[in-house]
Design an enzyme around this catalytic site. Structure first.
Site, PDB file in Angstrom:
ATOM      1  CG  ASN A 122      -1.946   1.134   1.084  1.00 45.21           C
ATOM      2  OD1 ASN A 122      -2.502   1.356   0.004  1.00 45.21           O
ATOM      3  ND2 ASN A 122      -2.166   1.859   2.161  1.00 45.21           N
ATOM      4  CD  GLU A 123      -0.766   5.882  -0.223  1.00 45.28           C
ATOM      5  OE1 GLU A 123      -0.070   6.492   0.593  1.00 45.28           O
ATOM      6  OE2 GLU A 123      -1.849   6.320  -0.641  1.00 45.28           O
ATOM      7  N   PRO A 124       3.777   1.727  -1.460  1.00 51.18           N
ATOM      8  CG  PRO A 124       4.472   0.039  -2.921  1.00 51.18           C
ATOM      9  CD  PRO A 124       3.263   0.809  -2.495  1.00 51.18           C
TER      10      PRO A 124
END
Ligand SMILES: *[C@@H]1O[C@H](CO)[C@@H](O)[C@H](O)[C@H]1NC(C)=O
Length: 241
Positions: A122-124
């Site tokens: 998630n949104e790395p």
């Protein structure tokens, strides 16, 4: 050009579907988070979705109770993989096979859950993570794609990587570019998405821009501008891919 159009269509539909809960869209999606003091029971949540005609849901991880409650609901689901799991999934095909078996195949049975997407991390690429997940994203995607193929799910379940808006750096969309250190990973990611028929996903939180800046144009934030500013923004975003 053909490539950017290919990416543009699913991106537009995805953003419009997931980010505009108040517009009269035929399909509305919500994020179902579980960080809450007063968690509703999963069956109550699913009942609320049905009452409000919510047809698409994103889970931030494969929560078994949420997935059980979604069985037979007909709601389309995106299942998330937390960033903390990316290292394991990038380093072991056995781990990715197990993840797919336990968290996808187990639910995609008749009368089960309509899982359409797996969000890998998630949104790395968020700057505050200082790049700690960047090198795991592609290997994790490749392992999971092979695991989906082995489970005969690759045509139906698509892998995506929800990107943060700060992957993109510019004050003006027309001067847009991704952060320089992300150029390589973005190129690899888009090529992967393109060859697997997956959409490019970006999380946009217009309300944060509104809170942060009282001059921020409200119609722009809610995709209501008569000048179609949001479309221009998305097109500019894609031109720099
Ligand atoms: C399935 O997902 C859950 C929730 O993210 C996770 O705790 C579990 O380890 C996953 N299963 C496998 C086999 O990786």
């Amino acid at each position: 050009m053909a490539e950017s159009r290919f990416v543009l269509v699913p991106l537009l539909s995805f953003i419009l579907i997931l980010s505009l809960p108040f517009m009269a869209e035929p399909a509305i999606g919500v994020n179902w988070g579980t960080l809450s003091f007063h968690r509703l029971s999963p069956t109550t949540v699913v009942d609320l979705f049905k009452q409000n005609k919510i047809q698409k849901v994103k889970l931030f991880e494969a929560d078994p109770d949420a997935l059980k409650a979604l069985m037979g609901s007909g709601i389309q689901v995106m299942v998330g993989i937390p960033n903390e799991m990316l290292f394991l999934l990038s380093s072991s095909t056995q781990a990715s096979d197990l993840w797919v078996r336990q968290n996808v195949s187990a639910y995609t049975v008749k009368g089960g859950v309509d899982i359409r997407y797996v969000a890998v991390g998630n949104e790395p690429f968020l700057s505050s993570y200082s790049g700690q997940y960047v090198s795991y994203v592609m290997p994790a995607l490749l392992n999971l794609q092979q695991s989906l193929a082995r489970a005969n799910l690759a045509n139906f379940v698509k892998l995506v990587v929800p990107c943060n808006a700060d992957a993109y750096e510019s004050s003006l969309p027309s001067q847009g570019a991704f952060r320089p250190e992300l150029t390589q990973i973005m190129t690899q990611l888009v090529s992967f998405l393109n060859s697997n028929g997956s959409p490019f996903v970006v999380n946009i939180y217009p309300f944060l821009s509104l809170y942060g800046n009282s001059d921020f144009p409200q119609d722009y934030a809610f995709f209501e501008g008569t000048t179609h500013a949001s479309y221009r923004w998305i097109k500019c975003l894609l031109q720099c891919i």
